[in-house]
Design a protein around this motif. Structure first.
Motif, PDB file in Angstrom:
ATOM      1  N   ALA A  55       0.833  -1.205   0.000  1.00 51.57           N
ATOM      2  CA  ALA A  55       0.000   0.000   0.000  1.00 51.57           C
ATOM      3  C   ALA A  55       0.868   1.256   0.000  1.00 51.57           C
ATOM      4  N   LYS A  80       2.124   1.875  -3.560  1.00 53.90           N
ATOM      5  CA  LYS A  80       1.088   2.406  -4.452  1.00 53.90           C
ATOM      6  C   LYS A  80       0.699   3.838  -4.084  1.00 53.90           C
ATOM      7  N   ASP A  81       0.398   4.068  -2.817  1.00 56.03           N
ATOM      8  CA  ASP A  81      -0.208   5.341  -2.423  1.00 56.03           C
ATOM      9  C   ASP A  81       0.804   6.426  -2.073  1.00 56.03           C
ATOM     10  N   GLU A  85       0.178  -0.633 -10.206  1.00 60.01           N
ATOM     11  CA  GLU A  85      -0.177  -1.991  -9.786  1.00 60.01           C
ATOM     12  C   GLU A  85       0.333  -3.047 -10.756  1.00 60.01           C
ATOM     13  N   LEU A 129      -1.961  -6.452  -3.444  1.00 56.19           N
ATOM     14  CA  LEU A 129      -2.987  -5.517  -2.972  1.00 56.19           C
ATOM     15  C   LEU A 129      -4.370  -6.160  -3.028  1.00 56.19           C
ATOM     16  N   HIS A 178      -6.730  -6.704   0.204  1.00 56.40           N
ATOM     17  CA  HIS A 178      -8.106  -6.209   0.305  1.00 56.40           C
ATOM     18  C   HIS A 178      -9.091  -7.350   0.560  1.00 56.40           C
ATOM     19  N   GLU A 187      -9.004   0.977   2.936  1.00 57.38           N
ATOM     20  CA  GLU A 187      -9.155   1.736   1.700  1.00 57.38           C
ATOM     21  C   GLU A 187      -7.820   2.055   1.045  1.00 57.38           C
ATOM     22  N   ASN A 188      -6.851   2.482   1.842  1.00 54.96           N
ATOM     23  CA  ASN A 188      -5.570   2.911   1.293  1.00 54.96           C
ATOM     24  C   ASN A 188      -4.497   2.768   2.365  1.00 54.96           C
ATOM     25  N   TYR A 189      -3.310   3.273   2.056  1.00 54.00           N
ATOM     26  CA  TYR A 189      -2.186   3.124   2.984  1.00 54.00           C
ATOM     27  C   TYR A 189      -2.487   3.738   4.348  1.00 54.00           C
ATOM     28  N   GLU A 190      -2.986   4.955   4.358  1.00 54.51           N
ATOM     29  CA  GLU A 190      -3.245   5.624   5.638  1.00 54.51           C
ATOM     30  C   GLU A 190      -4.281   4.863   6.451  1.00 54.51           C
ATOM     31  N   ASP A 191      -5.305   4.352   5.784  1.00 55.77           N
ATOM     32  CA  ASP A 191      -6.345   3.595   6.481  1.00 55.77           C
ATOM     33  C   ASP A 191      -5.771   2.297   7.049  1.00 55.77           C
TER      34      ASP A 191
END
Length: 440
Positions: free
Chosen positions: A97, A100-101, A107, A205, A209, A215-219
């Motif tokens: 993540a 990607k983010d 990807e 990824l 999931h 949802e993303n790296y921070e999440d």
């Protein structure tokens, strides 16, 4: 090349040089071409840059290792920081993540994952590039590196390929066997599983999931502490049918014990040591400013650091972990992002530390509730800030900070200070950090 280096582990098997803060990959024990010492992580990072100077290198690690990584590799290396230990699948998912983010990696691009501390030569990294290229072009979802065994090891898992071809589909995986069973595996063409593999970023990824709601790296980072501990093998590899293995026949060593580490040393001592003519196969790693004299020893390793002294038969050194677990001793040396510290003396109401700051670096602006501090500058030049006032400092200067006083120090050159802490309750948790005002 996109490469993720897994940097984990605690410091027990190479005690006393390694500890809970400094794992084995940070011990500077190998000589470079110019005679300097480098650690395993520095050696691997240098080798990667030799093969691919533009490689995107990301180190997946815990918070406790970030300072040492920045100290040894600089500020530019990518770091995916695990908020806590959750085994290899969450660590790799978080790193994916991050790629990607944060790094903007597509990807469709291949990613190679491997341990941060193998003892290898340049051909290993050529093979990693080939592994990544294979992951990009193959119909397989995972491509593993299988290392051709040099002996029937009980320390590694085994990959049994379907064919003896350079690249083959995988018949089965085997857990760490006994020596006798390992011999049987090798007779079937089995390869060591060194924990090296590649995939297209989107594949991992998608698997992440499917198993984790994020949802993303921070999440994912914010939810990390709630994740189950699970290895990449159990979460992904065992459920994947489309797997290939690529053979690697070059040198590959896991320097996880004193016995194997000393085999890779290019001299019999690091640090000050003397041997008389009756010593045989003796190695000394000495981080103390004291000489070590060895006489009449055979097949012995001696390791001395501020954390302790080990004198062991090399074979027996593999079994130190349960003894180290019984030790209740504070860490006496650690690397930080700004330099390093070494504890010199511990008394009931005082603590004396030698602090080394690298040029251009500074401590956090901070204060303490329950202790006073005195800084004695012994070499170098810099600037100290005490309660918002800037002081130019050089060798011979003394500064005093009372409890509650905000303070930091900035190194213009390499700066060494002796810090003496005074108080009835001296502990690492007595610290408040602040933003440093723009003073210089």
């Amino acid at each position: 090349m996109n490469i993720v280096l897994l940097s984990g582990g605690s410091g027990q098997r190479l005690w006393p040089l390694s500890n809970d803060i400094r794992s084995k990959q940070f011990i500077k024990i190998f000589h470079t071409a110019d005679g300097e010492l480098e650690s395993m992580v520095q050696r691997v990072y240098r080798q990667i840059r030799t093969i691919d100077k533009d490689a995107t290198v990301t180190i997946a690690t815990s918070k406790s290792q970030v300072s040492a990584i920045h100290n040894q590799l600089g500020e530019d290396v990518g770091i995916s920081v695990e908020p806590c230990r959750r085994d290899t699948f969450p660590a790799i998912a978080l790193a994916a993540a991050y790629l990607k983010d944060v790094k903007g990696i597509s990807e469709d691009e291949p990613v190679v994952v491997c341990p941060v501390d193998p003892y290898v030569e340049i051909d290993y990294f050529d093979a990693l590039k080939d592994l990544g290229a294979l992951a990009a072009s193959s119909n397989a979802n995972l491509v593993l590196m299988g290392i051709e065994p040099t002996y029937p090891s009980e320390k590694y898992g085994y990959i049994i390929p379907d064919t003896p071809a350079p690249v083959s589909t995988v018949s089965m995986f085997k857990e760490k066997p006994t020596k006798e069973i390992a011999e049987q595996y090798i007779s079937q063409g089995a390869l060591w599983n060194g924990g090296v593999f590649a995939f297209r970023l989107g594949y991992v990824l998608d698997r992440a999931h499917a198993l984790i709601d994020f949802e993303n790296y921070e999440d994912l980072f914010s939810k990390y502490e709630t994740l189950d501990k699970i290895s990449f093998d159990y979460a992904v590899v065992e459920h994947e049918d489309r797997i290939e293995v690529m053979r690697f026949s070059g040198m590959w060593k896991d320097l996880g014990t004193w016995n194997t580490l000393t085999e890779a040393m290019d001299s019999h001592n690091v640090g000050e040591a003397l041997f008389n003519e009756t010593c045989r196969n003796v190695h000394v790693v000495n981080e103390l400013n004291l000489p070590v004299l060895c006489m009449g020893l055979k097949d012995i390793v001696v390791s001395a650091s501020p954390d302790g002294i080990l004198v062991s038969d090399k074979e027996q050194s593999s079994y130190i972990k349960p003894f180290v677990n019984t030790l209740d001793h504070r860490v006496m040396f650690a690397e930080k992002s700004w330099g390093s510290f070494r504890i010199l003396d511990i008394e009931k109401e005082s603590l004396t530390i030698k602090v080394t700051l690298n040029p251009g670096h500074q401590m956090n602006y901070h204060s303490h509730d329950f202790r006073n501090e005195v800084w004695n500058v012994i070499s170098g030049t810099g600037r100290a800030v005490i309660d918002g006032v800037v002081y130019n400092v050089h060798a011979g200067d003394t500064l005093q900070m009372n409890a509650g006083s905000k303070h930091t120090i900035f190194a213009d050159t390499e700066l060494q200070i002796i810090e003496v802490q005074f108080g009835k309750d001296i502990n690492v948790h007595d610290k408040h950090k602040y933003d440093l005002p723009s003073l210089f």
